[in-house]
Design a protein around this motif. Structure first.
Motif, mmCIF file in Angstrom:
data_model
loop_
_atom_site.group_PDB
_atom_site.id
_atom_site.type_symbol
_atom_site.label_atom_id
_atom_site.label_comp_id
_atom_site.label_asym_id
_atom_site.label_seq_id
_atom_site.Cartn_x
_atom_site.Cartn_y
_atom_site.Cartn_z
ATOM 1 N N LEU A 165 0.673 -1.362 -0.376
ATOM 2 C CA LEU A 165 0.196 -0.322 0.046
ATOM 3 C C LEU A 165 0.732 1.433 -0.291
ATOM 4 O O LEU A 165 2.007 1.023 0.848
ATOM 5 N N GLY A 166 0.641 2.316 -0.796
ATOM 6 C CA GLY A 166 1.545 3.027 -1.612
ATOM 7 C C GLY A 166 1.521 4.481 -0.060
ATOM 8 O O GLY A 166 0.364 4.656 0.155
ATOM 9 N N ASP A 167 2.952 4.568 0.184
ATOM 10 C CA ASP A 167 2.630 6.035 1.888
ATOM 11 C C ASP A 167 2.521 7.563 1.022
ATOM 12 O O ASP A 167 3.870 7.797 0.978
ATOM 13 N N ASP A 168 1.327 7.767 -0.020
ATOM 14 C CA ASP A 168 2.130 8.576 -0.818
ATOM 15 C C ASP A 168 0.770 9.534 -0.732
ATOM 16 O O ASP A 168 -0.450 9.383 -0.885
ATOM 17 N N PHE A 169 0.765 11.214 -0.263
ATOM 18 C CA PHE A 169 -0.535 12.067 0.335
ATOM 19 C C PHE A 169 -1.438 12.403 -0.902
ATOM 20 O O PHE A 169 -3.109 11.938 -1.282
ATOM 21 N N TYR A 170 -0.846 12.309 -2.259
ATOM 22 C CA TYR A 170 -1.671 12.160 -3.370
ATOM 23 C C TYR A 170 -2.279 11.257 -4.286
ATOM 24 O O TYR A 170 -2.923 11.095 -5.273
ATOM 25 N N LEU A 444 -3.681 7.372 5.638
ATOM 26 C CA LEU A 444 -4.080 8.693 3.867
ATOM 27 C C LEU A 444 -4.859 8.222 3.421
ATOM 28 O O LEU A 444 -5.639 9.393 2.281
ATOM 29 N N HIS A 445 -5.838 7.600 3.679
ATOM 30 C CA HIS A 445 -7.066 7.065 2.836
ATOM 31 C C HIS A 445 -7.947 6.434 3.680
ATOM 32 O O HIS A 445 -7.540 6.014 4.877
ATOM 33 N N SER A 446 -9.179 6.927 3.591
ATOM 34 C CA SER A 446 -10.533 6.460 4.231
ATOM 35 C C SER A 446 -12.024 5.858 3.129
ATOM 36 O O SER A 446 -12.143 6.798 2.368
ATOM 37 N N ALA A 447 -12.728 5.333 3.711
ATOM 38 C CA ALA A 447 -13.994 5.158 3.022
ATOM 39 C C ALA A 447 -15.318 4.544 4.453
ATOM 40 O O ALA A 447 -14.461 3.809 5.674
ATOM 41 N N LEU A 448 -16.261 5.454 4.155
ATOM 42 C CA LEU A 448 -17.274 4.847 4.890
ATOM 43 C C LEU A 448 -17.724 3.564 4.787
ATOM 44 O O LEU A 448 -18.626 3.435 3.340
ATOM 45 N N SER A 449 -18.371 3.021 5.398
ATOM 46 C CA SER A 449 -19.171 1.876 4.617
ATOM 47 C C SER A 449 -20.272 2.366 4.618
ATOM 48 O O SER A 449 -21.043 3.073 4.971
ATOM 49 N N PRO A 450 -21.095 1.114 3.855
ATOM 50 C CA PRO A 450 -22.432 1.885 2.784
ATOM 51 C C PRO A 450 -23.746 2.060 4.014
ATOM 52 O O PRO A 450 -24.689 2.966 4.218
ATOM 53 N N ASP A 451 -23.811 1.518 5.432
ATOM 54 C CA ASP A 451 -24.659 1.501 6.323
ATOM 55 C C ASP A 451 -24.150 2.782 7.149
ATOM 56 O O ASP A 451 -24.578 3.228 8.122
ATOM 57 N N GLY A 452 -23.208 3.481 6.823
ATOM 58 C CA GLY A 452 -22.671 4.479 7.532
ATOM 59 C C GLY A 452 -22.653 4.679 8.921
ATOM 60 O O GLY A 452 -22.618 5.918 9.986
ATOM 61 N N THR A 453 -22.070 3.734 9.755
ATOM 62 C CA THR A 453 -21.584 3.209 10.997
ATOM 63 C C THR A 453 -20.509 3.204 10.694
ATOM 64 O O THR A 453 -19.673 3.270 11.876
ATOM 65 N N CYS A 454 -19.128 2.095 9.874
ATOM 66 C CA CYS A 454 -17.912 2.269 10.017
ATOM 67 C C CYS A 454 -17.247 2.654 9.103
ATOM 68 O O CYS A 454 -17.790 3.203 7.585
ATOM 69 N N LEU A 455 -16.083 2.950 9.480
ATOM 70 C CA LEU A 455 -15.130 3.616 8.825
ATOM 71 C C LEU A 455 -13.957 2.729 8.300
ATOM 72 O O LEU A 455 -13.310 1.820 10.028
ATOM 73 N N ALA A 456 -13.461 2.743 7.037
ATOM 74 C CA ALA A 456 -12.430 2.111 6.369
ATOM 75 C C ALA A 456 -11.037 2.972 6.385
ATOM 76 O O ALA A 456 -11.133 4.354 6.047
ATOM 77 N N THR A 457 -9.531 2.640 7.395
ATOM 78 C CA THR A 457 -8.852 3.058 6.972
ATOM 79 C C THR A 457 -7.252 2.486 7.007
ATOM 80 O O THR A 457 -7.570 1.708 6.758
ATOM 81 N N ALA A 458 -6.508 3.232 5.298
ATOM 82 C CA ALA A 458 -5.728 3.156 5.188
ATOM 83 C C ALA A 458 -3.896 3.760 5.590
ATOM 84 O O ALA A 458 -5.032 5.083 4.822
ATOM 85 N N ALA A 459 -3.606 3.014 5.883
ATOM 86 C CA ALA A 459 -2.062 4.157 6.169
ATOM 87 C C ALA A 459 -1.024 3.044 5.259
ATOM 88 O O ALA A 459 -1.035 1.874 5.189
ATOM 89 N N GLY A 460 0.377 4.797 5.082
ATOM 90 C CA GLY A 460 1.385 3.886 5.166
ATOM 91 C C GLY A 460 2.263 2.110 5.825
ATOM 92 O O GLY A 460 3.089 2.085 5.338
ATOM 93 N N ASP A 461 1.570 2.133 6.639
ATOM 94 C CA ASP A 461 1.975 0.943 7.529
ATOM 95 C C ASP A 461 1.483 -0.118 7.615
ATOM 96 O O ASP A 461 1.493 -1.358 7.464
ATOM 97 N N GLU A 462 0.881 -0.124 5.852
ATOM 98 C CA GLU A 462 0.567 -1.665 5.648
ATOM 99 C C GLU A 462 -0.761 -2.367 5.727
ATOM 100 O O GLU A 462 -0.442 -3.510 6.079
ATOM 101 N N SER A 463 -1.006 -1.340 6.764
ATOM 102 C CA SER A 463 -2.592 -2.299 7.472
ATOM 103 C C SER A 463 -4.021 -1.180 7.406
ATOM 104 O O SER A 463 -4.245 -0.489 6.858
ATOM 105 N N LEU A 464 -4.840 -2.157 6.840
ATOM 106 C CA LEU A 464 -5.949 -1.350 6.704
ATOM 107 C C LEU A 464 -7.157 -2.202 8.300
ATOM 108 O O LEU A 464 -6.957 -3.361 8.374
ATOM 109 N N LYS A 465 -7.769 -0.876 8.478
ATOM 110 C CA LYS A 465 -8.565 -0.829 10.155
ATOM 111 C C LYS A 465 -9.685 -0.682 9.698
ATOM 112 O O LYS A 465 -10.222 -0.033 8.965
#
Length: 504
Positions: A165-170, A444-465
């Motif tokens: 997973l890239g660590d790039d702000f853009y 650097l990256h984030s997205a909200l679930s379709p039901d609007g309750t859960c947030l997915a985040t991704a970072a340069g530490d190569e993890s998705l939470k």
């Protein structure tokens, strides 16, 4: 008998109107003289009080002739005989006293209320409001519940490894669809994780293409119906993929540099490039490029269509500018612009760093939020119709993502240097509800679930939470409840009890 209008008759009639009534009748001559004298005094004094003499308070005959007799009484012109009126009032009071009735003033104060049988610490409402005590309830129960949430200790419900997973702000490398599928860009490949079943599939890779590849993926974005995913690549191309069949539907070129951000509005796909240009693609036709927006002098870093109307587009750039485009009246510079102008509806330069984070409010459609990067650390709130800045929130970290809650009047922000955290604030008070550390690198990256309750985040530490931030409850003052419109699944069903995993 015929009526006489002679002066003597008129004086006689006036004398009969005398309310005080002297002890002797006034002669016609003296009455006439009295009337004439009164008229002369009225003309000289205007609205002044007339002084009359007379021991009996009479106003009639001989007024001029008895000026020196008795005590002077002041009267006004609108009360014929004030002395008689006062005498009548005094007589009534004397009768009340004689009958034993209590003397009371007309505007006297009422009797004080009897003392309460219940002793309260304080009955002054002002003191109770100042102390915030008593049985007074807050006007907004949802806001009170928000303050009770303990977000400082929030832990992720699920963690996935995302090597490469890239660590790039853009870059913008994750997107969550209305069908509960999460697209993730890793180096030169795009993977799709099913949040309902937990399965992972590789959708595409640039190295497998016959034309030599498009480089690494720079951005991913789902269509509104969740059936197609658009991908932006390092070579400036944009591709559209059918997830169900796993096939590429089309490849659209034209950009002179990488495509780092994408946004859908029905059949219109907007793509922002490092060159500063924004292309409008109509994916239904062969000649896909129908417009070009040139409002940035540096890389386009943020792009969001307003979901409630389909013609208002917000863009942010590495030139620290926020633009709002009204595509009805146009903004384009391409050959077929249908009379559109080349200027944005409004443009703001309040940020001191690149603007990547943009979010439209679901319960106040005219509200737009924008966040600045390193060197700015500020969220600005805009009225999209007029371009007025409604409020600003200064924070202590780079702002990389913004999300309004569809259930409560709150806004969530993700951050990079130096704290790498997530924060939630009330709106419009901007009162902090809580913040917590999220990753070991920039979020650097984030997205909200379709039901609007859960947030997915991704970072340069190569993890998705995945973070359970909100519960599905109704927004006060709006009609919205439940999941987002058109959602086919929820993040809750796919995340419960699944533990860790790996996207590869």
């Amino acid at each position: 008998m015929p009526r006489s209008d002679s002066p003597s008759s008129l004086s006689s009639d006036l004398s009969k109107l005398n309310l005080a009534g002297g002890s002797r009748p006034a002669s016609p001559s003296s009455s006439s003289a009295s009337v004439d004298s009164a008229i002369r005094r009225e003309a000289g004094r205007g609205m002044d009080v007339l002084a009359r003499s007379g021991s009996g308070g009479g106003e009639g005959g001989g007024g001029e002739g008895r000026r020196g007799e008795g005590k002077k009484v002041e009267r006004d012109r609108f009360v014929p005989n004030r002395a008689a009126l006062e005498a009548s009032t005094s007589s009534t009071a004397d009768e009340d006293s004689a009958s034993g009735a209590p003397k009371r003033r007309i505007l006297s104060f009422a009797e004080p209320p009897p003392p309460s049988s219940v002793t309260l610490p304080s009955t002054d409402i002002r003191l109770r409001l100042a102390r915030g005590g008593g049985a007074l309830k807050p006007a907004n129960p949802a806001a009170s519940a928000a303050h009770k949430r303990n977000l400082a200790g929030l832990k992720p419900e699920r963690v996935l490894d995302a090597p490469g997973l890239g660590d790039d702000f853009y870059h913008n490398l994750i997107s969550w669809s209305s069908a509960n599928l999460l697209a993730v860009g890793l180096e030169s490949s795009v993977f799709v994780w099913n949040a309902t079943t937990g399965t992972v599939e590789q959708l595409c890779t640039s190295s497998s293409e016959a034309d030599g590849g498009s480089g690494d993926v720079q951005s991913v974005r789902w269509s509104e119906d969740g059936a197609y995913v658009a991908t932006g690549w390092a070579d400036g191309t944009v591709q559209i993929w059918d997830v169900e069949s796993g096939s590429r539907l089309r490849k659209m070129g034209g950009h002179a540099a990488r495509v780092g951000v994408l946004s859908w509005s029905s059949h219109i796909l907007s793509s922002g490039s490092k060159s500063g240009a924004i292309f409008q693609h109509d994916v239904r036709v062969q000649q896909h490029k129908i417009d070009e927006l040139n409002g940035h002098v540096s890389e386009v870093t943020g792009l969001e269509w307003k979901p409630s109307d389909g013609y208002t587009l917000a863009s942010g750039g590495n030139d620290n500018v926020v633009n709002c485009w009204d595509w009805r009246v146009g903004t384009g510079t391409s050959g077929d612009t249908q009379g559109r102008s080349s200027e944005p509806k409004w443009s703001k330069r309040n940020h001191d760093a690149a603007v990547k984070a943009l979010a439209w409010c679901p319960w106040q459609p005219s509200l737009l939020a924008s966040g600045g990067g390193t060197g700015d650390h500020t969220i600005h709130f805009w009225q999209s119709t007029t371009g007025a800045r409604l409020n600003s929130l200064k924070l202590d970290s780079q702002v990389t993502g913004l999300h309004f809650s569809p259930y409560s009047r709150e806004i969530l922000s993700t951050h990079g240097f130096p704290n790498n955290n997530i924060a939630v604030h009330l709106y419009p008070s901007l009162t902090p509800i809580g913040s917590w550390p999220a990753h070991d690198a920039r979020v650097l990256h984030s997205a909200l679930s379709p039901d609007g309750t859960c947030l997915a985040t991704a970072a340069g530490d190569e993890s998705l939470k995945f973070w359970r931030v909100w519960e599905g409850r109704k927004v006060p003052g709006t009609g919205g409840e439940g999941g987002k419109k058109g959602s086919k699944g929820t993040g809750a069903e796919g995340l419960e009890g699944r533990g860790g995993g790996k996207i590869r």
